[in-house]
Design an enzyme around this catalytic site. Structure first.
Site, PDB file in Angstrom:
ATOM      1  N   GLY A  27      50.291  38.687  46.885  1.00 29.55           N
ATOM      2  CA  GLY A  27      49.037  38.284  46.255  1.00 29.55           C
ATOM      3  C   GLY A  27      47.888  38.551  47.193  1.00 29.55           C
ATOM      4  O   GLY A  27      48.073  38.828  48.381  1.00 29.55           O
ATOM      5  N   GLY A  29      43.488  37.561  47.846  1.00 26.73           N
ATOM      6  CA  GLY A  29      42.341  36.752  47.504  1.00 26.73           C
ATOM      7  C   GLY A  29      41.117  37.203  48.255  1.00 26.73           C
ATOM      8  O   GLY A  29      41.083  38.290  48.862  1.00 26.73           O
ATOM      9  N   LYS A  49      51.006  35.248  55.471  1.00 22.58           N
ATOM     10  CA  LYS A  49      49.645  35.143  54.986  1.00 22.58           C
ATOM     11  C   LYS A  49      48.706  35.637  56.075  1.00 22.58           C
ATOM     12  O   LYS A  49      48.614  35.043  57.155  1.00 22.58           O
ATOM     13  CB  LYS A  49      49.328  33.687  54.622  1.00 22.58           C
ATOM     14  CG  LYS A  49      48.073  33.507  53.795  1.00 22.58           C
ATOM     15  CD  LYS A  49      47.984  32.101  53.225  1.00 22.58           C
ATOM     16  CE  LYS A  49      46.794  31.969  52.297  1.00 22.58           C
ATOM     17  NZ  LYS A  49      46.702  30.629  51.680  1.00 22.58           N
ATOM     18  N   ASP A 140      43.050  21.170  45.353  1.00 26.22           N
ATOM     19  CA  ASP A 140      43.096  22.418  44.590  1.00 26.22           C
ATOM     20  C   ASP A 140      44.370  22.464  43.749  1.00 26.22           C
ATOM     21  O   ASP A 140      45.145  23.421  43.819  1.00 26.22           O
ATOM     22  CB  ASP A 140      43.014  23.621  45.532  1.00 26.22           C
ATOM     23  CG  ASP A 140      42.751  24.927  44.774  1.00 26.22           C
ATOM     24  OD1 ASP A 140      42.300  24.854  43.617  1.00 26.22           O
ATOM     25  OD2 ASP A 140      43.005  26.006  45.337  1.00 26.22           O
TER      26      ASP A 140
END
Length: 580
Positions: A27, A29, A49, A140
């Site tokens: 992913g 961002g 990450k 979140d």
């Protein structure tokens, strides 16, 4: 707002960062990307990450600190390594499976089933309880930040993405941080609470739970929550429109056609104070009970795709009867057509009937239409036309004594039961009996059984209106709990027809009826009473709760008891067993 399943960043990354070889992109961002990575020394596969050290909005330093504080918790990814190498800040954490958002996308964005939603609710509450016990808020909550484990952890949901997480307890003083007005909004548009998103208040534990409640309702709603259907707002105008829609949405409208637990959970979260400590265990049990009543098994384990709904198990008695062989059927005799009787035999029968009628003695029988056989009823003055009252003609023989059914008496408990003698006043009689029993109760254990019978009696009738006998019971219970030697003011106030109307209404404000609470206000207060009765530790506190319950019911429209009202009475009965 965190994103998942997005395209990788255009900036090229080195093939090796630290001890890890980068693989596929999981992913991407605004601040970085996540890769499948393999440790070059032991072959351990992780999720890496990666962010540039000079990115405008770095989150890895914050996540590094949060991960270290949460290590060891169930459903929290393990932080295997972290460092800054050649301008790349990386975190090596557990590699997980699909997120809930990814599952829904693969399922053509269809709503989740009820079993899956209950499991998510139970596990999400456990994750939040652990985080909050460490003094940390997630801030979140969304479908993309819950992912399922791999291999032997495939029944476990993990909480991920702690870039917005923050401590709510001052590490130096141990005090809860104050509720100060926030200059900037932090969270996601879809599920952030009304206080945080629309009123710019600080984030608290209640806001994490409200976001969880909205996410669960979103999972069951075809098309999602109403304000999520137009995508992320691009301008301030559309953002304001989204906030208005979220602020004006009522829980009963959002949870239409859903089990009541979801609406009650949302109301509970919104009723919590900023520093209030949520009852995580209670709500886990609520969703477990819901799943049990729906026939779901192993509800604490996440299963995807959801298992097929099992057929209802046969009742043991019926199963035993079905196992027994059926007796042989009796042979059916064919129906014979009716035989025609001879005409002479028919004429003989008719002659016999006429002869019997002729022998009946009709001379001494009173004529039914003759008014002389009816005793005259008493008449008022002037009814007979001469201004004198008519005399009452008494019957010569006293009428037979009719059976009298005693509705209520002090010796009702010792009176023999009359089978079938239930009248339309049986509810009032039972309530009077329970009121007398409350006055004679000597301890809380006796009161508990009486209150439980009172709740069962009210639930057993179709009418949910609390009558004067029902309020009399609450008066007696209030008196017993507060002080048996003091007379209490009745909880039920009288209502005259036409009150508040006419010329005299404005001139006499003391007699004007009290304003009735709105439906949502009544439900919130009833919910607060339900929670309060479970935490009461003495009889005076219970008496105050009974008084509030009686006053709230008296002011409500129609004085009707709702499911929350019955839940309060049942909780009161259980708490009376504990309080001594």
């Amino acid at each position: 707002m965190a994103t998942t399943n997005a395209q990788p960043q255009a900036a090229a990354q080195p093939k090796i960062i630290g001890n890890f070889v980068l693989g596929d992109v999981l992913g991407s961002g605004v601040s970085g990307s996540t890769y499948v990575a393999t440790n070059i020394y032991n072959g351990h596969v992780v999720a890496l990450k990666v962010q540039h050290a000079n990115v405008s909005c770095p989150t890895n330093p914050q996540e590094r600190r949060i991960y270290r504080a949460l290590q060891g918790g169930t459903g929290i990814p393990t932080l295997w390594a972290s460092n800054v190498v050649n301008g790349n800040d990386y975190l090596a954490i557990d590699l997980l499976g699909d997120s809930l958002d990814g599952m829904q996308r693969k399922n053509e964005k269809k709503p989740f089933d009820l079993r899956t939603t209950c499991t998510v609710a139970i596990q999400l509450l456990s994750r939040l309880e652990f985080m909050h016990s460490r003094g940390i808020l997630h801030r979140d909550i969304q479908l993309g930040n819950m992912a399922v484990g791999l291999d032997d952890k495939d029944k476990l949901l993990y909480m991920i993405d702690f870039g917005f997480a923050k401590e709510y307890v001052n590490p130096h003083t141990g005090q809860h941080l104050p509720n100060t007005r926030q200059k900037y909004f932090t969270g996601n548009y879809w599920f952030s609470s009304i206080n945080v998103h629309c009123r710019q208040q600080a984030h608290g534990r209640r806001d994490d739970l409200e976001a969880a409640a909205l996410m669960l309702i979103h999972m069951l709603t075809p098309g999602g929550l109403p304000w999520t259907r137009n995508g992320v707002p691009k301008t301030d105008y559309y953002h304001s429109k989204l906030k208005k829609q979220k602020r004006e949405a009522r829980p009963e409208d959002l949870c239409r056609d859903m089990p009541e637990e979801f609406e009650n959970f949302l109301r509970y979260c919104r009723a919590l104070s900023f520093t209030g400590n949520p009852d995580y265990s209670y709500w886990r049990n609520q969703f477990r009970d819901l799943a049990f009543h729906l026939g779901f098994e192993n509800i604490d384990q996440f299963v995807w795709p959801p298992p097929a709904v099992a057929t209802q198990k046969p009742i043991p008695v019926l199963q035993a009867l079905q196992a027994q062989p059926l007796p042989p059927l009796m042979p059916v005799q064919p129906l014979q057509p009716p035989q025609q009787q001879p005409a002479r035999r028919q004429s003989d029968q008719m002659a016999q009937v006429l002869q019997d009628l002729a022998n009946m003695r009709m001379s001494n029988r009173p004529v039914l239409g003759d008014k002389k056989n009816i005793p005259q009823a008493p008449r008022s003055d002037g009814a007979n036309g001469n201004g004198k009252s008519a005399e009452v003609v008494a019957p010569k023989k006293p009428p037979p004594q009719q059976q009298v059914i005693i509705i209520s008496s002090d010796s009702e408990e010792n009176a023999p039961a009359v089978v079938g003698a239930r009248t339309r006043f049986s509810k009032a009689a039972d309530l009077c009996r329970l009121t007398n029993a409350v006055s004679k109760a000597i301890d809380n254990k006796a009161l508990a059984s009486i209150v439980a019978e009172y709740a069962a009696l009210l639930q057993g009738h179709t009418s949910r209106t609390l009558t004067k006998e029902g309020f009399a019971f609450l008066d007696a219970l209030h008196k017993q709990l507060a002080d048996p030697s003091v007379f209490m003011v009745p909880l039920r106030t009288s209502r005259t027809r036409g009150a508040g109307s006419g010329a005299g209404a404005a001139a006499d404000p003391e007699n004007a009826p009290a304003p009735q609470p709105q439906l949502w206000e009544k439900r919130n207060k009833l919910w607060a009473l339900r929670v309060g009765v479970s935490k009461a530790r003495d009889n005076r506190t219970l008496a105050a709760l009974v008084a509030d319950f009686g006053k709230l019911t008296d002011k409500s429209s129609g004085r009707k008891l709702t499911k929350d009202g019955f839940a309060f009475l049942e909780g009161l009965a259980e708490q009376l067993k504990v309080v001594q």
